[in-house]
Enzyme design. Structure first.
Site, PDB file in Angstrom:
ATOM      1  N   THR A   1     -24.320  83.609  43.169  1.00 51.07           N
ATOM      2  CA  THR A   1     -24.038  82.385  43.932  1.00 51.07           C
ATOM      3  C   THR A   1     -24.713  81.193  43.265  1.00 51.07           C
ATOM      4  OG1 THR A   1     -23.762  83.546  46.025  1.00 51.07           O
ATOM      5  CG2 THR A   1     -24.442  81.239  46.162  1.00 51.07           C
TER       6      THR A   1
ATOM      7  N   TYR B   1     -33.526  84.691  44.247  1.00 42.70           N
ATOM      8  CA  TYR B   1     -33.414  83.331  44.801  1.00 42.70           C
ATOM      9  C   TYR B   1     -34.160  82.350  43.900  1.00 42.70           C
ATOM     10  CZ  TYR B   1     -33.719  79.637  48.411  1.00 42.70           C
ATOM     11  OH  TYR B   1     -33.639  78.462  49.130  1.00 42.70           O
TER      12      TYR B   1
ATOM     13  N   LYS C   1     -32.240  79.773  41.516  1.00 49.18           N
ATOM     14  CA  LYS C   1     -32.353  78.319  41.725  1.00 49.18           C
ATOM     15  C   LYS C   1     -32.901  77.630  40.480  1.00 49.18           C
ATOM     16  CE  LYS C   1     -31.132  77.731  46.141  1.00 49.18           C
ATOM     17  NZ  LYS C   1     -30.125  76.778  46.613  1.00 49.18           N
TER      18      LYS C   1
ATOM     19  N   THR D   1     -37.504  73.582  55.803  1.00 44.33           N
ATOM     20  CA  THR D   1     -36.858  72.648  56.737  1.00 44.33           C
ATOM     21  C   THR D   1     -36.469  73.407  58.002  1.00 44.33           C
ATOM     22  OG1 THR D   1     -36.068  71.347  54.875  1.00 44.33           O
ATOM     23  CG2 THR D   1     -34.933  71.020  56.960  1.00 44.33           C
TER      24      THR D   1
HETATM   25  P1  NAD Z   1     -28.033  78.771  55.374  1.00 45.99           P
HETATM   26  O1  NAD Z   1     -28.148  80.191  54.995  1.00 45.99           O
HETATM   27  O2  NAD Z   1     -28.043  78.405  56.811  1.00 45.99           O
HETATM   28  O3  NAD Z   1     -26.730  78.107  54.730  1.00 45.99           O
HETATM   29  C1  NAD Z   1     -26.214  78.509  53.495  1.00 45.99           C
HETATM   30  C2  NAD Z   1     -24.694  78.410  53.612  1.00 45.99           C
HETATM   31  O4  NAD Z   1     -24.124  78.806  52.350  1.00 45.99           O
HETATM   32  C3  NAD Z   1     -24.122  79.361  54.661  1.00 45.99           C
HETATM   33  O5  NAD Z   1     -23.142  78.690  55.421  1.00 45.99           O
HETATM   34  C4  NAD Z   1     -23.512  80.491  53.844  1.00 45.99           C
HETATM   35  O6  NAD Z   1     -22.441  81.134  54.510  1.00 45.99           O
HETATM   36  C5  NAD Z   1     -23.079  79.741  52.600  1.00 45.99           C
HETATM   37  N1  NAD Z   1     -22.971  80.577  51.394  1.00 45.99           N
HETATM   38  C6  NAD Z   1     -23.874  81.454  50.921  1.00 45.99           C
HETATM   39  N2  NAD Z   1     -23.419  82.010  49.783  1.00 45.99           N
HETATM   40  C7  NAD Z   1     -22.207  81.446  49.542  1.00 45.99           C
HETATM   41  C8  NAD Z   1     -21.235  81.623  48.536  1.00 45.99           C
HETATM   42  N3  NAD Z   1     -21.423  82.482  47.521  1.00 45.99           N
HETATM   43  N4  NAD Z   1     -20.083  80.912  48.605  1.00 45.99           N
HETATM   44  C9  NAD Z   1     -19.874  80.053  49.637  1.00 45.99           C
HETATM   45  N5  NAD Z   1     -20.756  79.847  50.623  1.00 45.99           N
HETATM   46  C10 NAD Z   1     -21.916  80.547  50.566  1.00 45.99           C
HETATM   47  O7  NAD Z   1     -29.219  78.000  54.611  1.00 45.99           O
HETATM   48  P2  NAD Z   1     -29.736  76.511  54.808  1.00 45.99           P
HETATM   49  O8  NAD Z   1     -31.067  76.596  55.431  1.00 45.99           O
HETATM   50  O9  NAD Z   1     -28.697  75.697  55.427  1.00 45.99           O
HETATM   51  O10 NAD Z   1     -29.930  76.071  53.292  1.00 45.99           O
HETATM   52  C11 NAD Z   1     -28.931  75.314  52.632  1.00 45.99           C
HETATM   53  C12 NAD Z   1     -29.331  75.130  51.178  1.00 45.99           C
HETATM   54  O11 NAD Z   1     -30.598  74.462  51.102  1.00 45.99           O
HETATM   55  C13 NAD Z   1     -29.478  76.448  50.417  1.00 45.99           C
HETATM   56  O12 NAD Z   1     -28.949  76.298  49.117  1.00 45.99           O
HETATM   57  C14 NAD Z   1     -30.966  76.649  50.344  1.00 45.99           C
HETATM   58  O13 NAD Z   1     -31.332  77.363  49.191  1.00 45.99           O
HETATM   59  C15 NAD Z   1     -31.485  75.225  50.307  1.00 45.99           C
HETATM   60  N6  NAD Z   1     -32.845  75.156  50.849  1.00 45.99           N
HETATM   61  C16 NAD Z   1     -33.034  75.314  52.206  1.00 45.99           C
HETATM   62  C17 NAD Z   1     -34.327  75.288  52.702  1.00 45.99           C
HETATM   63  C18 NAD Z   1     -34.593  75.449  54.181  1.00 45.99           C
HETATM   64  O14 NAD Z   1     -35.771  75.474  54.572  1.00 45.99           O
HETATM   65  N7  NAD Z   1     -33.598  75.573  55.020  1.00 45.99           N
HETATM   66  C19 NAD Z   1     -35.419  75.102  51.830  1.00 45.99           C
HETATM   67  C20 NAD Z   1     -35.169  74.967  50.461  1.00 45.99           C
HETATM   68  C21 NAD Z   1     -33.870  74.979  49.990  1.00 45.99           C
END
Ligand code: NAD
Ligand code: UDP
Length: 329
Positions: free
Chosen positions: A103, A156, A160, A186
């Site tokens: 991914t 992961y 990234k 977050t």
């Molecule tokens: P989440 O898991 O709620 O959302 C991720 C979304 O991506 C989901 O809707 C999932 O179905 C979709 N997804 C996953 N793999 C996929 C693929 N191969 N093709 C299409 N869709 C796919 O996570 P989040 O908390 O909303 O995080 C969103 C982004 O922010 C992520 O990339 C995450 O790495 C990054 N991030 C989040 C945080 C946090 O604390 N939430 C911190 C650092 C980075």
């Protein structure tokens, strides 16, 4: 919650990959409310249609069920791309580590090629995990990190990191208009209650008067950013000049130990929960605190919502879910 002051003027056609997730759902809602045309592309691995339900029938919104590791379908003209597609919680991204890595790498290539074809701006949701278990604190963008390549978090963290390299190289070699946000932990309403993350676990446990599960001795730290602050930062970074292609930390620099967080959640909920210590997961970082001077200097961005205020916004969301589950039982 007051709306952020950051937005892009003219309505744009915006693709949000991962738009059904926690951050993505909020971002789709914000961009849509700002008058943009939004395409949410998601494979629903960890995302939920409930996050975007009320947008589904609107002509300015489109949902596309698709996995970004596969070649992208034709989506029409695109002006901005947010890449949020990747499970964010350790429990979920470790369930299929090879898919997580694909991914981050194959998905990034597909979206970067799309950005190149359309001369679109593209923003990568990178992470504080690129710093691994950091040896310096706070972490500034110039710190190169301390990451295990062969542990449970590596799919992961290394995925990234590789994605950042791809963004850098597409920018350098093909002039793609890239941005990289290094997002720190977050939280907020809309989080998945079963994601196993610390805020969701602690709040749900406190609401049920169940033991609050602190992993290890609880002295490890995290810095928690409220969702509305993160959205302001992401939108400001997307709107920044194309010269801002280097990574920018987005997070709240106020740092808490997990013991302090457990205590704060228990008091805010008014819970009778006891604190229970469980084993610390392998490679769990000992500290996390962003240096946000680059975001402040380049974007005029700094978080506005304290953890006390953010928890007060988040607890009622989990309380309602909890109430619904109790009624269903
Ligand atoms: P989440 O898991 O709620 O959302 C991720 C979304 O991506 C989901 O809707 C999932 O179905 C979709 N997804 C996953 N793999 C996929 C693929 N191969 N093709 C299409 N869709 C796919 O996570 P989040 O908390 O909303 O995080 C969103 C982004 O922010 C992520 O990339 C995450 O790495 C990054 N991030 C989040 C945080 C946090 O604390 N939430 C911190 C650092 C980075
Ligand atoms: N954590 C905890 N109890 C839980 C869930 C998590 O003590 O029920 C700890 C976890 O070990 C880590 C911190 O809380 O030190 C943040 O974990 P999370 O999974 O939310 O995010 P990440 O480790 O990716 O920063």
């Amino acid at each position: 919650m007051p709306r952020g002051s950051f937005s892009v003027g003219r309505p744009q056609k915006i693709l949000v990959a991962g738009g059904a997730g926690f951050v993505g759902g909020h971002l789709c809602n914000r961009l849509f409310a700002d008058g943009h045309h939004v395409i949410c592309l998601d494979n629903l691995l960890t995302g939920r249609l409930s996050n975007i339900q009320h947008l589904l029938d609107h002509p300015r919104f489109r949902f596309v069920l698709h996995d970004i590791i596969a070649p992208l379908p034709y989506l029409g003209r695109i002006e901005q791309i947010y890449n949020l597609a990747c499970a964010a919680s350790p429990k979920k991204y470790q369930a299929d580590p090879v898919h997580t890595f694909k991914t981050n790498v194959w998905g990034a290539v597909n979206l970067l090629e799309l950005a190149a074809d359309h001369d679109a701006r593209i923003l990568q949701s990178s992470t504080s995990e690129v710093y691994g278990d950091p040896c310096v604190s706070p972490q500034s963008e110039s710190y190169h990190g301390n990451v295990n390549t062969v542990g449970p978090r590596s799919c992961y963290d290394e995925g990234k990191r590789a994605a950042e390299t791809l963004f850098h190289d597409f920018h350098e070699t093909r002039g793609v208009r890239t941005r990289i946000a290094r997002i720190f932990n977050t939280y907020g309403p809309g989080m998945c209650p079963t994601d196993g993350r610390v805020i969701s676990n602690f709040v749900i446990q406190a609401l049920s008067d169940a033991n609050i599960t602190v992993y290890g001795d609880g002295t490890q730290t995290r810095s928690f950013c409220y969702i509305s602050d993160l959205l302001d930062g992401l939108i400001a970074l997307m709107a920044a000049p194309d010269s801002l292609s280097d990574p920018v930390n987005l997070g709240n620099p106020v740092e808490f130990t997990m013991n302090e967080l457990a205590q704060m959640v228990r008091e805010t909920v008014g819970s009778r929960s006891a604190i229970m210590h469980l084993d610390l997961p392998v490679d769990d970082p000992k500290q996390r605190k962003p240096d946000i001077s680059a975001a402040l200097a380049h974007l005029g961005w700094a978080p506005k919502v304290s953890v006390a205020e953010g928890l007060a916004q988040t607890i009622p969301y989990f309380a309602q879910l909890h109430q619904t589950l109790m009624v269903a039982e």
